[in-house]
Design an enzyme around this catalytic site. Structure first.
Site, PDB file in Angstrom:
ATOM      1  N   HIS A 196       0.840  -1.200   0.000  1.00  0.00           N
ATOM      2  CA  HIS A 196       0.000   0.000   0.000  1.00  0.00           C
ATOM      3  C   HIS A 196       0.871   1.245   0.000  1.00  0.00           C
ATOM      4  O   HIS A 196       0.579   2.219  -0.680  1.00  0.00           O
ATOM      5  CB  HIS A 196      -0.932   0.009   1.213  1.00  0.00           C
ATOM      6  CG  HIS A 196      -1.939   1.120   1.174  1.00  0.00           C
ATOM      7  ND1 HIS A 196      -2.924   1.281   2.121  1.00  0.00           N
ATOM      8  CD2 HIS A 196      -2.116   2.147   0.305  1.00  0.00           C
ATOM      9  CE1 HIS A 196      -3.659   2.337   1.835  1.00  0.00           C
ATOM     10  NE2 HIS A 196      -3.183   2.889   0.741  1.00  0.00           N
ATOM     11  N   GLU A 237       1.312   8.122  -4.331  1.00  0.00           N
ATOM     12  CA  GLU A 237       2.105   7.703  -3.179  1.00  0.00           C
ATOM     13  C   GLU A 237       3.445   8.438  -3.132  1.00  0.00           C
ATOM     14  O   GLU A 237       3.924   8.816  -2.055  1.00  0.00           O
ATOM     15  CB  GLU A 237       2.334   6.187  -3.224  1.00  0.00           C
ATOM     16  CG  GLU A 237       1.101   5.372  -2.893  1.00  0.00           C
ATOM     17  CD  GLU A 237       0.651   5.560  -1.453  1.00  0.00           C
ATOM     18  OE1 GLU A 237       1.482   5.380  -0.540  1.00  0.00           O
ATOM     19  OE2 GLU A 237      -0.528   5.905  -1.242  1.00  0.00           O
ATOM     20  N   HIS A 270       4.015  10.783  -0.034  1.00  0.00           N
ATOM     21  CA  HIS A 270       4.901  10.191   0.972  1.00  0.00           C
ATOM     22  C   HIS A 270       6.364  10.123   0.533  1.00  0.00           C
ATOM     23  O   HIS A 270       7.264  10.442   1.303  1.00  0.00           O
ATOM     24  CB  HIS A 270       4.417   8.783   1.324  1.00  0.00           C
ATOM     25  CG  HIS A 270       3.005   8.722   1.800  1.00  0.00           C
ATOM     26  ND1 HIS A 270       2.612   9.220   3.020  1.00  0.00           N
ATOM     27  CD2 HIS A 270       1.877   8.228   1.205  1.00  0.00           C
ATOM     28  CE1 HIS A 270       1.308   9.031   3.178  1.00  0.00           C
ATOM     29  NE2 HIS A 270       0.839   8.442   2.092  1.00  0.00           N
TER      30      HIS A 270
END
Length: 255
Positions: A77, A124, A128
């Site tokens: 994930h 992502e 992040h």
């Protein structure tokens, strides 16, 4: 008049010259500042793996949920530096950044909604990955995504469950302590099993977060309980189901 106009035009161009700076250059400038600081704004990071068989159960109806035929293993994930997001909006992700990793990422980091795999990776990275560059081993898209693939092998949930004969089932459920006992030797002491509840009230395992140090070792203790995940910790007073995947009925694999 012409001289005045020339001066005015020059000032106008100078005032907007920053618009001509390429995103790559802005990223390098930001990266240099981070490297010069020799410190990270975060201490721990979460490596998060998801079980496809449960993901669609809690997914909002505005999303289309599609599970690939080979979606029968734990998938990535994300790799999330703690308590921080969206550090450098100027650093975009390009397909060329992942040319050597695309095949592995398609297999181990797929999207299960109406979003392409690359669009998922892009989100992502910007959310992040852009915060991870203060660590040399994560300082580029190639390094960041390569690290996530390495961590999936290092913290292999599929292998741990197979050795313990924990298999997906619509009938059998497990005590939370069973999962904890099986996973602790693999994941360390600092990890969280997350669950969702279906319409029948069954508690179902969906995601596992492992808290890591910047050198990828386990058992990093978070400074706070900040949680960006939409899922909640599994509750020990109830048994936990581990549903099989269903490509035909991904939102209700065990009616």
């Amino acid at each position: 008049m012409m001289a005045a106009n020339s001066v005015a035009l020059g000032l106008f161009c100078m005032s907007f010259s920053w618009l001509l700076v390429r995103p790559e250059d802005l990223w390098r400038q930001q990266q240099a500042k981070v490297e010069n600081s020799r410190s990270c704004p975060w201490r721990c990071m979460s490596f998060v793996q998801m079980w496809p068989g449960t993901f669609c159960i809690a997914l909002g109806r505005r999303f289309e949920c599609v599970l690939p035929k080979d979606a029968n293993t734990w998938t990535i994930h994300g790799l999330w530096p703690s308590n921080i997001m969206g550090c450098c909006p100027y650093r975009y992700l390009f397909p060329s950044d992942l040319v050597d990793l695309t095949s592995e990422l398609n297999e181990h980091w797929p999207s299960f909604i109406n979003l392409s795999n690359f669009q998922f990776w892009e989100k992502e990275w910007q959310k992040h990955g852009s915060c991870a560059g203060c660590v040399e081993a994560l300082s580029s898209p190639d390094k960041y995504f390569r690290a996530a693939l390495f961590l999936r092998t290092k913290y292999n949930i599929d292998s741990a469950f197979q050795r313990a004969a924990i298999t997906p089932s619509c009938i059998q459920s497990y005590q939370l302590s069973t999962f904890v006992t099986v996973l602790r030797p693999v994941l360390g002491d600092q990890y969280e099993l997350q669950c969702v509840t279906d319409v029948q009230g069954r508690q179902i395992l969906v995601q596992i977060k492992v808290s890591l140090h910047s050198n990828f070792s386990s058992s990093c203790i978070e400074d706070s309980d900040y949680n960006i995940s939409p899922y909640k910790p599994c509750r020990s007073e109830r048994t936990v189901f581990y549903f099989p995947t269903s490509q035909k009925f991904p939102r209700n694999p065990c009616p």
